[in-house]
Each structure stands twice: as structure tokens, then as C-alpha cells.
Motif scaffolding. Structure first.
Motif, mmCIF file in Angstrom:
data_model
loop_
_atom_site.group_PDB
_atom_site.id
_atom_site.type_symbol
_atom_site.label_atom_id
_atom_site.label_comp_id
_atom_site.label_asym_id
_atom_site.label_seq_id
_atom_site.Cartn_x
_atom_site.Cartn_y
_atom_site.Cartn_z
ATOM 1 N N GLN A 129 0.875 -1.025 0.688
ATOM 2 C CA GLN A 129 -0.085 0.221 0.278
ATOM 3 C C GLN A 129 1.053 1.326 -0.096
ATOM 4 N N VAL A 130 1.847 1.113 0.539
ATOM 5 C CA VAL A 130 2.872 2.385 1.071
ATOM 6 C C VAL A 130 3.455 2.836 -1.072
ATOM 7 N N LEU A 175 3.437 5.782 -6.375
ATOM 8 C CA LEU A 175 3.031 5.440 -7.929
ATOM 9 C C LEU A 175 2.151 6.248 -8.985
ATOM 10 N N PRO A 176 2.880 6.392 -9.437
ATOM 11 C CA PRO A 176 1.544 7.400 -10.595
ATOM 12 C C PRO A 176 0.852 6.891 -11.357
ATOM 13 N N ALA A 177 0.204 7.586 -11.430
ATOM 14 C CA ALA A 177 -1.301 6.996 -11.356
ATOM 15 C C ALA A 177 -1.480 6.273 -12.998
ATOM 16 N N ASP A 178 -0.825 6.568 -14.049
ATOM 17 C CA ASP A 178 -1.076 6.201 -15.425
ATOM 18 C C ASP A 178 0.224 4.684 -15.463
ATOM 19 N N TYR A 212 -0.801 -4.163 -9.673
ATOM 20 C CA TYR A 212 -0.431 -3.882 -8.375
ATOM 21 C C TYR A 212 -2.132 -4.381 -7.520
ATOM 22 N N ARG A 213 -3.225 -3.567 -7.802
ATOM 23 C CA ARG A 213 -4.056 -3.948 -7.669
ATOM 24 C C ARG A 213 -4.657 -5.878 -7.207
#
Length: 480
Positions: A289-290, A295-298, A305-306
Motif C-alpha cells: 500500500q505504501v 506510483l503515478p496514476a497512469d 499492483y491492484r
């Protein structure tokens, strides 16, 4: 008689007969019997009388050498009327041979020597040839020809006739006397055979009971591998079958008890490790989570990761649910859509199918949810175990197909693969703890899966044929 009487009435109402009775000068010299040859040959004599009883004409058409011409015939008087009116013109008297009424089948000689007699009720005269005096037929029993005879009679009102059947007693009683003699001989033979058979059976039963007693003593000493070979299907044989079934059930029960003890040991071992495993998962989740916050959104790794976070969450729920199941056999159940854990298990198993270049066919979720009461993590673990087993049984290009169907108050989930299958001798042991049909297997997947299905009130069944594939059916009750 009704048939003969009808044919005679036809003669009595014929035009020649009426002309003779109405006009004696008509020139008619004979009564015409038509084309009925059998009736003409059966008539002994015909006499036509007017209304005053005066005879007008008399004929005897029957041949004298005909056997039916014996003795007096049966006299039948038929009234003759004028057309359709009730005016009586006269009477047609016909003397018939009795054989015409009785027929050849009744007159044919009996194998027992029986004799059929026809008597005139008015004179008791015999209307058929008899081998003895007709007066003997007046008695129920009489002696003739050195034998005793018995009679039976019936009187007919229409036509007026007495029928008497007479037969000698000896042909009737002789078979019974012979049968009694033979029966006595057979009785002695059967009695002797019964004594011998009883001795043989007693010895056989004694040997069988001795074997059963020996085997029972061995089981009492702890040797439960004893088996008695059944001999025959009698009571001793059924006892032997029951003994074998008892020892087999005992062996199975002890094996299941050992498996349960092993599963309990695994549960205790898993419980001792659960704290460390869950702490490690919590640490990994926190670090992920950290990292995700940085991480950038794009970025392209956002989706993996998700997915990794979801798998960590699923693993944590699976550990929690499996420990709860191992400890108590009970689950925290809620109403849920069955498609959710099924598709989650399919997503988790696809990597295994891809690795083996195999195909997984899962139906899309239907618009109508399939609601069951259960634990989502445990059900996902159940489906995942079955799908992983199917994947590991497939070769290159193999296929596993999932089918879902609702039947009444239950839902059936079927996983069918075309893999290597399971030999019959191994199929009975696939639910034994730590027994695996492949190298490197733990032998815990199917036992845990069946226990999860049973904890949800359902069942798990397997059908398989070596080199032909396997079908696993999971049946779960619907939420009511």
C-alpha cells in the motif's frame, strides 16, 4: 339344438309344406329339404299331419345302412302356420338321429372307455347303440364285463332328452394306485437321500462355522485383515458375507479415523503457523500500500499492483476460513451470489491453465443471481482446488469445462476435463488425507474441498475413467 331347430323351422315354413296342408290336390308328392344335405341325411322320417291330426304325407329320407338309423329317433313336432298369421295349418313331425344333436366329438370313444347314452324320457329307450343293456344306466353304479361302472345323468328340457355318461372305475383308480406304490418307493429313496444330505450339510456347516470362529478370534486379537471365503448362498454363506462386510467397514472406519487425526494434526500445525503467516501478509500488504501511494496514476504496473493486493486479501481470507473450518467444521455464512466465488476461483486458476497450454471454459454470470448461504472465501477455495486439480490433469490443448445448473432447491456446479483420468483402484482413495495421484501433491485438496462442501450442506462427487477424463460435481443448497 338351436341350430338344428332353426333349420327344421325353415323346412316347416316352406311353400311345398303349406301347399300340401291347404290344397291336398296341389300335386306335391314330397317335402323339399333344400340344399341342406347334412340335415336331410340326419332325418330318419318326416310326417305331415293336418290340423285334425290326419297324416297327409310320410317320408324316410335317411339311408337304412347309415349308423344313425339305429333304433328309434328323437321325435320333434313343429307347428306349421299360414304365412304371418297365427292360423295353424298342421304339424310337421320330424324323427331325428340323436347323433345330429350330440356331434362327433361327444360320441368319440374316451381313452378311459367311457360311454355316452341318449335316452327317450318317455320310454327310457336308448337312442344310441350301447354295448350293454340300457336298463343298467338307471343305477349310479353297476357291474358289467367284470368291472364296476359309475354313471352320471342330466335331463334336458329342450329338446326332451336324457344324457347319461358311464365309465369303468378301474381306469380311473388304477393310476392312483400305481402312483401310491411309486410314491411309497420314492418316499423311502427321498428319506435315505435326506439323511445323507443332512449328514453332508452338517459337516459342511461345521467346517464353515469353525472357519468363522477362527477368523473372529483373530479379529479379537487385532488382526482386522481377516476374510472368510463364502461357500454357497445359504445362511452360513450370508454370515460369511456379513463378517467380511464387518471387517471391511472396521478397516475403513479405522482408516478414516487415522485420516481425521491426521487432518486434526494438520489443523493444529496450521493454527500454530497462522499467526506468523497472517503477520507476514499484513506486513506485505502494508508495504504494497505504501508503494502504491508512490506510483503515478497512469503507470503500467498499476493493474498488477491492484491484482497483487487482491490476492493478498484473498490469501488472508482463505487462511482465516480454513483455520475456522479445521477447528470447528463451522463457517460464518451469509447469503451471496454463487457466481462471485466461482469467477474469482476461475481468475486465480487461469494462470495454471495458461502454464499448461490448456483451456478453461467458464460460463458468464447470468442476469439472475444464484443465491446460496455460505462463506465466500471457503467456497472460492473449494472451486479453486477443483479447478487446479483439473488443470494439473490436462495436457497440451486440453480443456476443462464448467457447467452450472439449478435443479429444484439445489445448484449443481460440474467441472469436466478430458485429462488423464483416475484409475478405478485409486478412485476410492482420492478423499483420503495425504493420498495423491500425482507426484508432489499434498493429498489435502480434495479432502478439504469435500469438507467445505459438507459444511455448506452440500456434496462433492467424482466420476473418472483412466485416460478418458474426470467429472467433479459439487451440489449446494440454494438459499430459501
Amino acid at each position: 339344438w338351436p341350430g338344428v331347430r332353426s333349420r327344421l323351422l325353415t323346412v316347416a315354413e316352406s311353400p311345398p309344406v303349406r301347399r300340401l296342408l291347404t290344397d291336398s290336390s296341389s300335386g306335391v308328392q314330397s317335402i323339399v329339404l333344400g340344399d341342406d344335405t347334412d340335415l336331410a341325411e340326419s332325418i330318419r322320417a318326416v310326417r305331415l299331419r293336418d290340423r285334425d291330426g290326419v297324416q297327409i304325407l310320410s317320408e324316410q329320407p335317411a339311408r337304412r345302412d347309415d349308423p344313425r338309423s339305429f333304433g328309434p329317433g328323437l321325435l320333434v313336432a313343429l307347428p306349421v302356420f299360414a304365412g304371418r298369421s297365427s292360423t295353424r295349418l298342421g304339424t310337421l313331425d320330424v324323427e331325428l338321429a340323436v347323433s345330429t344333436l350330440l356331434g362327433d366329438a361327444l360320441l368319440r370313444a374316451s381313452p378311459l372307455g367311457a360311454v355316452i347314452a341318449a335316452l327317450d324320457p318317455s320310454s327310457s329307450a336308448s337312442l344310441l347303440p350301447l354295448p350293454f343293456d340300457a336298463s343298467l344306466l338307471e343305477h349310479e353304479r353297476f357291474r358289467w364285463g367284470g368291472e364296476e361302472w359309475i354313471t352320471s345323468r342330466r335331463m334336458l328340457a329342450e329338446p326332451p332328452l336324457i344324457l347319461v355318461a358311464a365309465a369303468p372305475v378301474t381306469p380311473l383308480t388304477a393310476p392312483f394306485e400305481d402312483a401310491a406304490t411309486r410314491g411309497l418307493i420314492v418316499l423311502f429313496v427321498v428319506a435315505g437321500a435326506a439323511i445323507v444330505a443332512a449328514a453332508v450339510l452338517t459337516a459342511r456347516m461345521t467346517r464353515s462355522l469353525d472357519r468363522l470362529a477362527t477368523a473372529a478370534d483373530a479379529v479379537a486379537r487385532g488382526r482386522i485383515d481377516q476374510r472368510v471365503e463364502p461357500v454357497g448362498s445359504d445362511e452360513i454363506g450370508r454370515v460369511a458375507h456379513a463378517f467380511n462386510a464387518m471387517t471391511e467397514s472396521l478397516r475403513r472406519t479405522l482408516r478414516e479415523l487415522a485420516d481425521r487425526q491426521a487432518l486434526a494434526a494438520v489443523g493444529e500445525f496450521a493454527a500454530s503457523l497462522s499467526h506468523e503467516v497472517r503477520n507476514a501478509l499484513s506486513s506485505i500488504r502494508l508495504d504494497m500500500q505504501v508503494t502504491g501511494e508512490q506510483l503515478p496514476a497512469d503507470v503500467s504496473v498499476r493493474e498488477p499492483y491492484r491484482r497483487a493486493l487482491r490476492e493478498i486479501e484473498r490469501l488472508d481470507q482463505t487462511v482465516t476460513g480454513s483455520l475456522e473450518l479445521a477447528r470447528s467444521g463451522r463457517l460464518t455464512k451469509v447469503e451471496l451470489n454463487l457466481w462471485t466465488p466461482l469467477h474469482a476461483a476461475a481468475v486465480a486458476a487461469r494462470s495454471e491453465f495458461t502454464l499448461r497450454r490448456a483451456h478453461l471454459d467458464v460460463p458468464p454470470a447470468s442476469a439472475e443471481p444464484i443465491v446460496v448461504t455460505g462463506d465466500a472465501a471457503s467456497l472460492e477455495q473449494l472451486f479453486l482446488n477443483v479447478l487446479l486439480n483439473a488443470a494439473q490433469a490436462l495436457g497440451d490443448g486440453g480443456t476443462a469445462t464448467v457447467r452450472v445448473g439449478v435443479h429444484g432447491t439445489a445448484v449443481s456446479i460440474t467441472v469436466a476435463d478430458d485429462g488423464r483420468g483416475i484409475p478405478q483402484q485409486e478412485l476410492d482413495r482420492v478423499f483420503d488425507a495425504f493420498y495423491s495421484t500425482r507426484d508432489g501433491g499434498t493429498g489435502l485438496g480434495l479432502p478439504i474441498s469435500r469438507r467445505i462442501a459438507q459444511a455448506h450442506g452440500g456434496q462433492l462427487r467424482i466420476q473418472s475413467t483412466a485416460d478418458a477424463g474426470t467429472v467433479v460435481e459439487i451440489a449446494l443448497p440454494l438459499s430459501m
